[in-house]
Design a protein around this motif. Structure first.
Motif, PDB file in Angstrom:
ATOM      1  N   VAL A  26     -61.052  34.670 -88.269  1.00 38.58           N
ATOM      2  CA  VAL A  26     -61.484  35.647 -87.158  1.00 38.58           C
ATOM      3  C   VAL A  26     -61.125  36.780 -87.648  1.00 38.58           C
ATOM      4  CG1 VAL A  26     -61.578  33.940 -85.390  1.00 38.58           C
ATOM      5  CG2 VAL A  26     -59.516  35.234 -85.858  1.00 38.58           C
ATOM      6  N   PHE A  27     -62.116  37.665 -87.526  1.00 33.39           N
ATOM      7  CA  PHE A  27     -61.865  38.990 -87.853  1.00 33.39           C
ATOM      8  C   PHE A  27     -61.685  40.162 -86.429  1.00 33.39           C
ATOM      9  CE2 PHE A  27     -64.192  37.163 -91.228  1.00 33.39           C
ATOM     10  CZ  PHE A  27     -63.597  37.797 -92.330  1.00 33.39           C
ATOM     11  N   LEU A  28     -60.339  40.522 -86.269  1.00 30.97           N
ATOM     12  CA  LEU A  28     -60.000  41.333 -85.246  1.00 30.97           C
ATOM     13  C   LEU A  28     -59.722  42.691 -85.617  1.00 30.97           C
ATOM     14  CD1 LEU A  28     -57.087  38.659 -84.014  1.00 30.97           C
ATOM     15  CD2 LEU A  28     -59.640  38.819 -83.489  1.00 30.97           C
ATOM     16  N   THR A  29     -59.856  43.578 -84.807  1.00 36.10           N
ATOM     17  CA  THR A  29     -59.599  44.761 -84.908  1.00 36.10           C
ATOM     18  C   THR A  29     -58.485  45.433 -83.973  1.00 36.10           C
ATOM     19  OG1 THR A  29     -60.685  47.046 -84.946  1.00 36.10           O
ATOM     20  CG2 THR A  29     -61.535  45.655 -83.088  1.00 36.10           C
ATOM     21  N   THR A  30     -57.763  46.438 -84.359  1.00 30.83           N
ATOM     22  CA  THR A  30     -56.640  46.981 -83.574  1.00 30.83           C
ATOM     23  C   THR A  30     -56.507  48.411 -83.942  1.00 30.83           C
ATOM     24  OG1 THR A  30     -54.626  46.570 -82.757  1.00 30.83           O
ATOM     25  CG2 THR A  30     -54.825  46.339 -85.067  1.00 30.83           C
ATOM     26  N   ILE A  31     -55.127  49.097 -83.440  1.00 27.57           N
ATOM     27  CA  ILE A  31     -55.207  50.466 -83.780  1.00 27.57           C
ATOM     28  C   ILE A  31     -53.625  50.564 -83.935  1.00 27.57           C
ATOM     29  CG2 ILE A  31     -56.842  51.457 -82.239  1.00 27.57           C
ATOM     30  CD1 ILE A  31     -54.519  51.619 -80.194  1.00 27.57           C
ATOM     31  N   GLU A  32     -53.332  51.663 -84.761  1.00 26.12           N
ATOM     32  CA  GLU A  32     -51.572  51.998 -84.920  1.00 26.12           C
ATOM     33  C   GLU A  32     -51.178  52.286 -83.347  1.00 26.12           C
ATOM     34  OE1 GLU A  32     -50.096  51.820 -87.443  1.00 26.12           O
ATOM     35  OE2 GLU A  32     -51.334  51.865 -89.076  1.00 26.12           O
ATOM     36  N   TYR A  33     -50.418  51.439 -82.979  1.00 22.92           N
ATOM     37  CA  TYR A  33     -49.910  51.323 -81.729  1.00 22.92           C
ATOM     38  C   TYR A  33     -48.321  50.857 -81.516  1.00 22.92           C
ATOM     39  CZ  TYR A  33     -50.551  51.350 -76.318  1.00 22.92           C
ATOM     40  OH  TYR A  33     -50.613  51.461 -75.176  1.00 22.92           O
ATOM     41  N   PRO A  34     -47.719  51.764 -82.560  1.00 23.35           N
ATOM     42  CA  PRO A  34     -46.068  51.117 -82.716  1.00 23.35           C
ATOM     43  C   PRO A  34     -45.421  51.420 -81.253  1.00 23.35           C
ATOM     44  CG  PRO A  34     -46.524  53.402 -83.774  1.00 23.35           C
ATOM     45  CD  PRO A  34     -48.076  52.869 -83.284  1.00 23.35           C
ATOM     46  N   PRO A  35     -44.542  50.606 -80.992  1.00 23.03           N
ATOM     47  CA  PRO A  35     -44.012  49.471 -81.963  1.00 23.03           C
ATOM     48  C   PRO A  35     -44.774  48.235 -81.533  1.00 23.03           C
ATOM     49  CG  PRO A  35     -43.023  49.518 -79.981  1.00 23.03           C
ATOM     50  CD  PRO A  35     -43.626  50.682 -79.731  1.00 23.03           C
ATOM     51  N   TYR A  36     -45.872  48.153 -81.010  1.00 26.29           N
ATOM     52  CA  TYR A  36     -46.716  47.137 -80.556  1.00 26.29           C
ATOM     53  C   TYR A  36     -47.476  46.596 -81.995  1.00 26.29           C
ATOM     54  CZ  TYR A  36     -45.650  48.420 -75.901  1.00 26.29           C
ATOM     55  OH  TYR A  36     -44.846  48.864 -74.621  1.00 26.29           O
ATOM     56  N   VAL A  37     -47.978  47.396 -82.552  1.00 25.23           N
ATOM     57  CA  VAL A  37     -49.029  47.178 -83.542  1.00 25.23           C
ATOM     58  C   VAL A  37     -48.772  48.375 -84.531  1.00 25.23           C
ATOM     59  CG1 VAL A  37     -51.150  46.598 -84.636  1.00 25.23           C
ATOM     60  CG2 VAL A  37     -50.728  46.229 -81.975  1.00 25.23           C
ATOM     61  N   ASP A  38     -48.341  47.891 -85.823  1.00 23.12           N
ATOM     62  CA  ASP A  38     -47.757  48.995 -86.958  1.00 23.12           C
ATOM     63  C   ASP A  38     -48.063  48.548 -88.016  1.00 23.12           C
ATOM     64  OD1 ASP A  38     -46.452  50.836 -88.415  1.00 23.12           O
ATOM     65  OD2 ASP A  38     -44.747  51.075 -87.061  1.00 23.12           O
ATOM     66  N   SER A  39     -48.887  49.171 -88.894  1.00 21.96           N
ATOM     67  CA  SER A  39     -49.392  48.784 -90.160  1.00 21.96           C
ATOM     68  C   SER A  39     -48.086  48.928 -91.237  1.00 21.96           C
ATOM     69  CB  SER A  39     -50.393  49.495 -90.764  1.00 21.96           C
ATOM     70  OG  SER A  39     -50.274  50.762 -90.848  1.00 21.96           O
ATOM     71  N   ASN A  40     -47.015  49.598 -90.859  1.00 22.43           N
ATOM     72  CA  ASN A  40     -45.952  49.949 -91.746  1.00 22.43           C
ATOM     73  C   ASN A  40     -44.870  48.639 -91.633  1.00 22.43           C
ATOM     74  OD1 ASN A  40     -46.894  52.084 -93.339  1.00 22.43           O
ATOM     75  ND2 ASN A  40     -46.446  53.164 -91.115  1.00 22.43           N
ATOM     76  N   GLN A  41     -45.048  47.866 -90.538  1.00 25.40           N
ATOM     77  CA  GLN A  41     -44.008  46.777 -90.208  1.00 25.40           C
ATOM     78  C   GLN A  41     -44.605  45.413 -90.711  1.00 25.40           C
ATOM     79  OE1 GLN A  41     -42.028  46.316 -86.685  1.00 25.40           O
ATOM     80  NE2 GLN A  41     -42.455  48.418 -85.766  1.00 25.40           N
ATOM     81  N   ILE A  42     -43.591  44.404 -90.964  1.00 18.14           N
ATOM     82  CA  ILE A  42     -43.873  43.167 -91.379  1.00 18.14           C
ATOM     83  C   ILE A  42     -45.019  42.588 -90.359  1.00 18.14           C
ATOM     84  CG2 ILE A  42     -43.005  40.949 -91.569  1.00 18.14           C
ATOM     85  CD1 ILE A  42     -40.356  42.134 -92.148  1.00 18.14           C
ATOM     86  N   ASP A  43     -46.053  41.886 -90.808  1.00 22.60           N
ATOM     87  CA  ASP A  43     -47.226  41.273 -90.132  1.00 22.60           C
ATOM     88  C   ASP A  43     -47.813  42.420 -89.130  1.00 22.60           C
ATOM     89  OD1 ASP A  43     -47.732  38.502 -90.793  1.00 22.60           O
ATOM     90  OD2 ASP A  43     -46.653  37.786 -89.288  1.00 22.60           O
ATOM     91  N   ASN A  44     -47.743  43.749 -89.486  1.00 21.90           N
ATOM     92  CA  ASN A  44     -48.199  44.818 -88.687  1.00 21.90           C
ATOM     93  C   ASN A  44     -47.826  45.086 -87.325  1.00 21.90           C
ATOM     94  OD1 ASN A  44     -51.339  43.470 -90.069  1.00 21.90           O
ATOM     95  ND2 ASN A  44     -50.151  45.355 -90.714  1.00 21.90           N
ATOM     96  N   GLY A  45     -46.509  44.489 -87.093  1.00 22.66           N
ATOM     97  CA  GLY A  45     -46.009  44.642 -85.771  1.00 22.66           C
ATOM     98  C   GLY A  45     -45.730  43.408 -84.859  1.00 22.66           C
ATOM     99  N   TYR A  46     -45.069  43.655 -83.814  1.00 24.16           N
ATOM    100  CA  TYR A  46     -44.627  42.254 -83.072  1.00 24.16           C
ATOM    101  C   TYR A  46     -45.985  41.572 -82.232  1.00 24.16           C
ATOM    102  CZ  TYR A  46     -44.224  43.050 -78.086  1.00 24.16           C
ATOM    103  OH  TYR A  46     -44.447  43.299 -76.730  1.00 24.16           O
ATOM    104  N   VAL A  47     -46.780  42.539 -81.727  1.00 24.07           N
ATOM    105  CA  VAL A  47     -47.952  41.847 -81.206  1.00 24.07           C
ATOM    106  C   VAL A  47     -49.153  41.462 -82.065  1.00 24.07           C
ATOM    107  CG1 VAL A  47     -49.826  42.473 -79.682  1.00 24.07           C
ATOM    108  CG2 VAL A  47     -47.788  43.481 -79.130  1.00 24.07           C
ATOM    109  N   ALA A  48     -49.087  42.021 -83.260  1.00 21.45           N
ATOM    110  CA  ALA A  48     -50.059  41.599 -84.251  1.00 21.45           C
ATOM    111  C   ALA A  48     -49.358  40.126 -84.778  1.00 21.45           C
ATOM    112  CB  ALA A  48     -50.394  42.384 -85.352  1.00 21.45           C
TER     113      ALA A  48
END
Length: 246
Positions: A26-48
């Motif tokens: 599946v191809f999902l889209t998201t945004i930079e929404y730290p700390p929930y979604v963060d491209s600089n964290q492992i696995d893109n953050g805890y929600v991702a």
């Protein structure tokens, strides 16, 4: 000859079964929404991470693509993406999107310059005279989104919204409390006057993974995601601790 044909039939049946069990992507889209979604964290953050783990429980691979929120939401509705997260629920979105079970909650709050705190608090919640900074495409509260008497200024994302507040282009912004703390902690706004949460939290809002309603596999994806999410939620406290969110 009959044995050969029977063997071929059995092999064909096994191959079909294996193919059916093979992981879909599946191809999902998201945004930079730290700390929930963060491209600089492992696995893109805890929600991702939760989204990926939930699908992995059902043998489904996930590709996550970062896009501005409005573009990602529109892309999901028109079928460019399988789904989008983290999504708040609105009546308008329910027309086009299928919602998963609740992934987690966030805390919407107002942020203002410290020097303006007293003036804003004396308005007792009547903010019609203020310039309100919002992010394009975000769902806030009905009292804000459906109020045409407010002076609203729309930003591309949360960072842009905070910068507008710093530069006195807006008087007040709406943002998730933990997103604000995460972005501010990173020191991206060093030249900014002191800004802080004011007033009471606006809302505690659940967020979801949502799917394109017109995708023939949408209900199947939702069912499998929810099933995987139920298993992953049993480890939610540990996952949050790993991401320093406990």
């Amino acid at each position: 000859m009959k044995k050969i044909l029977l063997t071929l039939l059995l092999l064909t049946a096994c191959s079909t079964s294996i193919a059916q069990e093979k992981a879909r992507e599946v191809f999902l889209t998201t945004i930079e929404y730290p700390p929930y979604v963060d491209s600089n964290q492992i696995d893109n953050g805890y929600v991702a991470h939760i989204v990926k783990r939930s699908f992995a429980e059902e043998n489904i691979d996930v590709t996550i693509l970062f896009r501005p929120w409005a573009r990602g939401l529109k892309g999901t509705i028109n079928g460019t993406f399988t789904g989008v997260f983290p999504t708040f629920k609105t009546k308008e979105r329910l027309k086009d999107l299928l919602y998963s079970d609740i992934i987690d909650y966030n805390i919407l709050t107002y942020i203002a310059r410290s020097e303006d705190q007293g003036k804003i608090e004396r308005l007792n919640g009547d903010i019609k005279s203020l310039r309100l900074g919002l992010v394009n495409g975000y769902a806030n509260t009905a009292a804000i989104d459906n109020n045409d008497n407010l002076t609203k200024d729309f930003a591309l994302d949360d960072v842009n919204n905070i910068n507008k507040l710093c530069r006195n282009r807006v008087d007040l912004i709406v943002i998730d409390l933990y997103v604000f703390k995460s972005l501010y902690k990173k020191g991206r706004f060093k030249d900014c006057p002191k800004i802080k949460p004011i007033l009471q939290p606006l809302a505690y809002k659940p967020f979801y993974l949502t799917f394109n309603k017109n995708d023939e596999h949408a209900k199947e994806y939702r069912e499998k995601f929810n099933r995987g999410l139920e298993k992953v939620k049993k480890q939610m406290d540990r996952i949050k601790k790993n991401y320093q969110l406990d």
